[in-house]
Scaffold this motif. Sequence first.
Motif, PDB file in Angstrom:
ATOM      1  N   GLU A 123       8.471   1.569   3.549  1.00  0.00           N
ATOM      2  CA  GLU A 123       7.084   1.185   3.304  1.00  0.00           C
ATOM      3  C   GLU A 123       6.911   0.814   1.843  1.00  0.00           C
ATOM      4  O   GLU A 123       7.615   1.335   0.965  1.00  0.00           O
ATOM      5  N   TYR A 124       5.956  -0.085   1.572  1.00  0.00           N
ATOM      6  CA  TYR A 124       5.721  -0.495   0.194  1.00  0.00           C
ATOM      7  C   TYR A 124       4.226  -0.624  -0.052  1.00  0.00           C
ATOM      8  O   TYR A 124       3.448  -0.860   0.873  1.00  0.00           O
ATOM      9  N   THR A 125       3.847  -0.468  -1.322  1.00  0.00           N
ATOM     10  CA  THR A 125       2.455  -0.639  -1.731  1.00  0.00           C
ATOM     11  C   THR A 125       2.414  -1.554  -2.940  1.00  0.00           C
ATOM     12  O   THR A 125       3.005  -1.230  -3.966  1.00  0.00           O
ATOM     13  N   PRO A 126       1.735  -2.712  -2.847  1.00  0.00           N
ATOM     14  CA  PRO A 126       1.565  -3.573  -4.023  1.00  0.00           C
ATOM     15  C   PRO A 126       0.459  -3.023  -4.925  1.00  0.00           C
ATOM     16  O   PRO A 126      -0.631  -2.700  -4.448  1.00  0.00           O
ATOM     17  N   VAL A 127       0.756  -2.930  -6.220  1.00  0.00           N
ATOM     18  CA  VAL A 127      -0.169  -2.338  -7.181  1.00  0.00           C
ATOM     19  C   VAL A 127      -0.110  -3.148  -8.474  1.00  0.00           C
ATOM     20  O   VAL A 127       0.964  -3.617  -8.863  1.00  0.00           O
ATOM     21  N   PRO A 128      -1.252  -3.340  -9.169  1.00  0.00           N
ATOM     22  CA  PRO A 128      -1.183  -3.917 -10.519  1.00  0.00           C
ATOM     23  C   PRO A 128      -0.524  -2.917 -11.470  1.00  0.00           C
ATOM     24  O   PRO A 128      -1.114  -1.898 -11.832  1.00  0.00           O
ATOM     25  N   LEU A 129       0.697  -3.196 -11.854  1.00  0.00           N
ATOM     26  CA  LEU A 129       1.483  -2.209 -12.600  1.00  0.00           C
ATOM     27  C   LEU A 129       0.950  -1.959 -14.005  1.00  0.00           C
ATOM     28  O   LEU A 129       1.308  -0.960 -14.632  1.00  0.00           O
ATOM     29  N   ALA A 130       0.104  -2.854 -14.505  1.00  0.00           N
ATOM     30  CA  ALA A 130      -0.514  -2.606 -15.803  1.00  0.00           C
ATOM     31  C   ALA A 130      -1.555  -1.496 -15.725  1.00  0.00           C
ATOM     32  O   ALA A 130      -1.937  -0.928 -16.747  1.00  0.00           O
TER      33      ALA A 130
END
Length: 383
Positions: A123-130
């Motif tokens: 499973e994966y979650t896209p996140v604004p890494l900043a």
Amino acid sequence: MTETDEYGFATRAIHAGQDPDPRTGSVIVPIHATSTYAQDGVGGLRGGYEYSRTGNPTRSALEECLAALEGARHGRAFASGMAATDTALRTILRPGDHVVIPNDAYGGTFRLMDKVLARWGVEYTPVPLADVDAVRAAVRPTTRLLWVETPTNPLLHVADIALLAEVAHGADARLLVDNTFASPYLQSPLRQGADVVLHSTTKYIGGHSDVVGGALVTSDDELDAGFGFLQNAAGGVPGPFDAWLTLRGIKTLEVRMEKHSDNTERVTEALLRHPKVTHVYYPGLPEHPGHEIATKQMRRYGGMVSFTVEGGEEAALRVCSRTRLFTLAESLGGVESLIEHPGRMTHLSTAGSPLQVPADLVRISVGIESADDLIADLLAALS
């Protein structure tokens, strides 16, 4: 040259793993174009080589050099950046595990996550890494990996590597940094707490748009053993000529990155002044939200710029079709300048997903030609 820490970057790039050939004195690493190696009796390997999928002296030289450039103990070379990506993910993750990825990750990475590993139960979650708080909120008990691009492709967002390393390690997860956009010359993720560095060596490391390759670099012995096992078992390795071409490109990496950076700063200034350019994405700009972090963790800001144009997608496509020196093509990091429309090209796989890129976005890879000529080419395409 075995002790590399005391030497500067350009010296390591030219000499690490590349001592003169002991038999002939050749100052350039030979291309060992062989598939197999004679043994002195069963198991009596000369220099440790038995079969070129498992190991090849030209590839070994490249791997030693890659490790030296990133200040690591281990380097592994692959047939492509995606082969390296696949090896890293399948080594670190198991079915049921979770990974945090950038919300504007490279389209090929997203495709592998979404279309291949998701079927394997990852499973994966896209996140604004900043947004470090958003990253913390996305971490689960099953999170095993934080996958970082900085700067990201194609929106040039910047992540704080040291801070994300703390988040990852606090959750008993690994931190991998895709360092392709920065190159080892501009950024050293391992020194900032990353566990693994990934490169598409096709790009700045090779630097001449004439070879495809990838790399994984780490100082973690266990991870490297896993990478090495899958490198051999799955066989996604570069041939000796590919390894040799990549080594040749590495020798000029420092001088090329300086020129790329010089040109890009001038091109960016010209784009900012143009009335039809609505936004410029470049971490070297003081108004860029990641500028302060980029200044802290990068030597310079690199050769990649993205921008949006007035008139939407059709206007962006027109700009891409009108340049003469900027070649309309995918990829990046070569000595020649390239232009592309991410939404229709490199990031088409993200269409309809949370990672979809703006339709009016243009991405350019600024080469090392005359900056005046490049600026004139872009201005003509925008007119």
